[in-house]
Design a protein around this motif. Sequence first.
Motif, PDB file in Angstrom:
ATOM      1  N   PHE A  90       0.803  -1.102   0.042  1.00  0.00           N
ATOM      2  CA  PHE A  90       0.156   0.110   0.184  1.00  0.00           C
ATOM      3  C   PHE A  90       0.907   1.373   0.083  1.00  0.00           C
ATOM      4  O   PHE A  90       2.020   1.243   0.546  1.00  0.00           O
ATOM      5  N   TRP A  91       0.382   2.265  -0.504  1.00  0.00           N
ATOM      6  CA  TRP A  91       0.793   3.507  -0.381  1.00  0.00           C
ATOM      7  C   TRP A  91      -0.133   4.522   0.283  1.00  0.00           C
ATOM      8  O   TRP A  91      -1.560   4.574  -0.074  1.00  0.00           O
ATOM      9  N   TYR A  92       0.277   5.068   1.554  1.00  0.00           N
ATOM     10  CA  TYR A  92      -0.747   5.932   2.272  1.00  0.00           C
ATOM     11  C   TYR A  92      -0.221   7.337   2.362  1.00  0.00           C
ATOM     12  O   TYR A  92       1.134   7.673   2.408  1.00  0.00           O
ATOM     13  N   LYS A  93      -1.108   8.244   2.153  1.00  0.00           N
ATOM     14  CA  LYS A  93      -0.631   9.683   2.410  1.00  0.00           C
ATOM     15  C   LYS A  93      -1.305  10.271   3.773  1.00  0.00           C
ATOM     16  O   LYS A  93      -2.143   9.988   3.894  1.00  0.00           O
ATOM     17  N   GLN A  94      -0.308  10.776   4.133  1.00  0.00           N
ATOM     18  CA  GLN A  94      -0.461  11.795   5.544  1.00  0.00           C
ATOM     19  C   GLN A  94      -0.450  13.046   5.457  1.00  0.00           C
ATOM     20  O   GLN A  94       0.813  13.670   5.650  1.00  0.00           O
ATOM     21  N   PRO A  95      -1.558  13.917   5.250  1.00  0.00           N
ATOM     22  CA  PRO A  95      -1.369  15.337   5.459  1.00  0.00           C
ATOM     23  C   PRO A  95      -1.178  15.833   6.648  1.00  0.00           C
ATOM     24  O   PRO A  95      -1.381  15.031   7.696  1.00  0.00           O
ATOM     25  N   PRO A  96      -0.985  17.135   6.879  1.00  0.00           N
ATOM     26  CA  PRO A  96      -1.004  17.780   8.391  1.00  0.00           C
ATOM     27  C   PRO A  96      -1.768  17.198   9.140  1.00  0.00           C
ATOM     28  O   PRO A  96      -2.013  17.294  10.514  1.00  0.00           O
ATOM     29  N   SER A  97      -3.113  17.162   8.650  1.00  0.00           N
ATOM     30  CA  SER A  97      -4.431  16.669   9.653  1.00  0.00           C
ATOM     31  C   SER A  97      -4.121  15.303  10.206  1.00  0.00           C
ATOM     32  O   SER A  97      -4.898  14.886  11.060  1.00  0.00           O
ATOM     33  N   ARG A  98      -3.060  14.571   9.711  1.00  0.00           N
ATOM     34  CA  ARG A  98      -2.640  13.277  10.366  1.00  0.00           C
ATOM     35  C   ARG A  98      -3.458  12.059  10.067  1.00  0.00           C
ATOM     36  O   ARG A  98      -2.962  10.862  10.367  1.00  0.00           O
ATOM     37  N   GLN A  99      -4.491  12.263   9.308  1.00  0.00           N
ATOM     38  CA  GLN A  99      -5.044  11.079   8.928  1.00  0.00           C
ATOM     39  C   GLN A  99      -4.467  10.225   7.744  1.00  0.00           C
ATOM     40  O   GLN A  99      -4.222  11.146   6.846  1.00  0.00           O
ATOM     41  N   MET A 100      -4.324   9.089   7.748  1.00  0.00           N
ATOM     42  CA  MET A 100      -3.801   8.299   6.866  1.00  0.00           C
ATOM     43  C   MET A 100      -4.802   8.102   5.878  1.00  0.00           C
ATOM     44  O   MET A 100      -5.616   7.377   6.083  1.00  0.00           O
ATOM     45  N   ILE A 101      -4.626   8.346   4.668  1.00  0.00           N
ATOM     46  CA  ILE A 101      -5.440   8.158   3.463  1.00  0.00           C
ATOM     47  C   ILE A 101      -4.867   7.231   2.481  1.00  0.00           C
ATOM     48  O   ILE A 101      -3.680   7.481   1.964  1.00  0.00           O
ATOM     49  N   LEU A 102      -5.597   6.150   2.253  1.00  0.00           N
ATOM     50  CA  LEU A 102      -5.141   5.234   1.035  1.00  0.00           C
ATOM     51  C   LEU A 102      -4.960   5.843  -0.108  1.00  0.00           C
ATOM     52  O   LEU A 102      -5.981   6.461  -0.823  1.00  0.00           O
ATOM     53  N   VAL A 103      -3.897   5.590  -0.910  1.00  0.00           N
ATOM     54  CA  VAL A 103      -3.813   6.199  -2.153  1.00  0.00           C
ATOM     55  C   VAL A 103      -3.877   4.910  -3.450  1.00  0.00           C
ATOM     56  O   VAL A 103      -4.663   5.273  -4.253  1.00  0.00           O
TER      57      VAL A 103
END
Lengths: 117, 115
Positions: free
Chosen positions: A35-48
């Motif tokens: 998997f690749w996950y994205k974590q913006p400053p909001s901290r939530q890990m989002i599946l890419v």
Amino acid sequence: AQTVTQSQPEMSVQEAETVTLSCTYDTSESDYYLFWYKQPPSRQMILVIRQEAYKQQNATENRFSVNFQKAAKSFSLKISDSQLGDAAMYFCAYRTSSRGSQGNLIFGKGTKLSVKP
Amino acid sequence: GAGVSQTPSNKVTEKGKYVELRCDPISGHTALYWYRQSLGQGPEFLIYFQGTGAADDSGLPNDRFFAVRPEGSVSTLKIQRTERGDSAVYLCASSKDRIRSEVAFFGQGTRLTVV
């Protein structure tokens, strides 16, 4: 034990350009998920994007695609037409598919991506 | 709910105090995971619940850490006698099942600061 390595602590890309983030992993298993996950400053890990190891075809999701090289145990992420909203931490993760597994993810240390306007 | 909800968003506590961190998973998700993310690191697995029981707590660093999920939905991570080294972001994730193909959805985490 499985390990995930991201060798690029930071990357930078010009808006609208293409960037590739590297990930290598170590495992003795033949079937697993990446998997690749994205974590913006909001901290939530989002599946890419997600790749199943038994599938030879590289996964794609709109501007995001992977280069999965199973023999080399490499799983890089390519972001095309980069946008300012792509700026974030990106984490590569491994998940075993063995029957006894609890399904937890093993993460790399992440790559911080900056997008320049 | 629509997504995984974690409360509080931020928690500052004094060394030696007890804290509880709450995770409310996506409705219907039976698998629930806790991870800890230290500064500059990727998340590290702490504990996994399938339903009400802790199926795997091998990632808990020591016996000061404990987690429960009494009704198979909301989970609470409990840390006793907090230490400065416990400062981190605690992430919760849920999925429909531990079946290998299921994707885990994450909450926004709780940033714990021990002073």
